[in-house]
Design a protein around this motif. Structure first.
Motif, short mmCIF file in Angstrom:
data_model
loop_
_atom_site.label_atom_id
_atom_site.label_comp_id
_atom_site.label_asym_id
_atom_site.label_seq_id
_atom_site.Cartn_x
_atom_site.Cartn_y
_atom_site.Cartn_z
N UNK A 49 -1.58 -10.15 -6.89
CA UNK A 49 -2.10 -8.79 -7.02
C UNK A 49 -1.61 -7.93 -5.87
N UNK A 50 -1.08 -6.75 -6.22
CA UNK A 50 -0.75 -5.75 -5.20
C UNK A 50 -2.03 -4.97 -5.02
N UNK A 66 3.13 -0.35 -6.02
CA UNK A 66 2.17 -0.91 -6.98
C UNK A 66 2.26 -0.19 -8.31
N UNK A 67 2.38 1.14 -8.27
CA UNK A 67 2.51 1.93 -9.51
C UNK A 67 3.82 1.60 -10.22
N UNK A 68 4.88 1.41 -9.47
CA UNK A 68 6.17 1.02 -10.06
C UNK A 68 6.03 -0.33 -10.78
N UNK A 139 -9.98 -3.55 -11.29
CA UNK A 139 -10.09 -5.01 -11.42
C UNK A 139 -9.27 -5.74 -10.36
N UNK A 140 -9.85 -6.81 -9.82
CA UNK A 140 -9.18 -7.66 -8.83
C UNK A 140 -8.79 -6.91 -7.56
N UNK A 141 -9.40 -5.74 -7.34
CA UNK A 141 -9.12 -4.88 -6.18
C UNK A 141 -7.66 -4.41 -6.15
N UNK A 142 -6.98 -4.39 -7.32
CA UNK A 142 -5.59 -3.90 -7.33
C UNK A 142 -5.56 -2.44 -6.89
N UNK A 143 -4.41 -2.02 -6.44
CA UNK A 143 -4.25 -0.64 -5.97
C UNK A 143 -4.11 0.35 -7.11
N UNK A 144 -3.46 -0.07 -8.21
CA UNK A 144 -3.12 0.86 -9.29
C UNK A 144 -3.23 0.20 -10.65
N UNK A 145 -3.61 0.99 -11.65
CA UNK A 145 -3.56 0.60 -13.06
C UNK A 145 -2.98 1.80 -13.81
#
Length: 153
Positions: A49-50, A66-68, A139-145
């Motif tokens: 996860x990023x 992360x967005x990329x 979710x999962x503390x990711x930076x971006x969705x």
């Protein structure tokens, strides 16, 4: 010409991951007419996860990366749904969610990481409408969705 988008990905050094399976009660994508609606893809690469909150543990460049990665994961879902990326006529809309501290206001700069890749890969057909929203958590503390709507032939 078949394979044009795949050739562009190769030229950019991008190897598409296997499209991720859902982790809850939803499907990866839905087709309606000639539109493909893709569920949100999080910033994960090779199972890592990023993660991190923008304006906290993560800076703008980490957020853009992360967005990329979300965009790469979206393209994997497009390929899984359509079979051929050259069927994409238009990237209609992206919605980007950024895990942001309350005072972080550079959400659009972060989501540009996804937008820029869609334009790199699909050219003018990759230009899209967009929403970029800061949220308290992901979710999962990711930076971006990022989720997408794609028009296809």
């Amino acid at each position: 010409m078949s394979g044009t988008v795949e050739a562009k990905l190769a030229a950019l050094g991008i190897v598409l991951p296997v499209a991720a399976a859902p982790v809850a009660n939803y499907v990866p994508s839905v087709t309606s007419g000639n539109l493909l609606w893709i569920s949100g893809q999080i910033s994960v690469v090779n199972g890592k996860f990023l993660a991190g909150k923008l304006g906290g543990e993560a800076d703008i460049e980490a957020g853009r990366a992360a967005a990329r990665q979300c965009a790469i994961n979206l393209i994997s879902q497009i390929k899984a749904a359509l079979g051929d990326l050259d069927r994409v006529k238009r990237v209609v809309k992206l919605v980007g969610f950024v895990n942001a501290a309350p005072d972080f206001t550079d959400v659009p700069k972060v989501v540009n990481g996804a937008s820029d890749l869609f334009v790199e890969v699909f050219g003018d057909a990759g230009r899209h409408a967009r929403s970029a929203v800061g949220v308290a958590s992901l979710p999962f503390d990711v930076s971006v969705e990022v989720e997408a709507v794609i028009e296809f032939a």
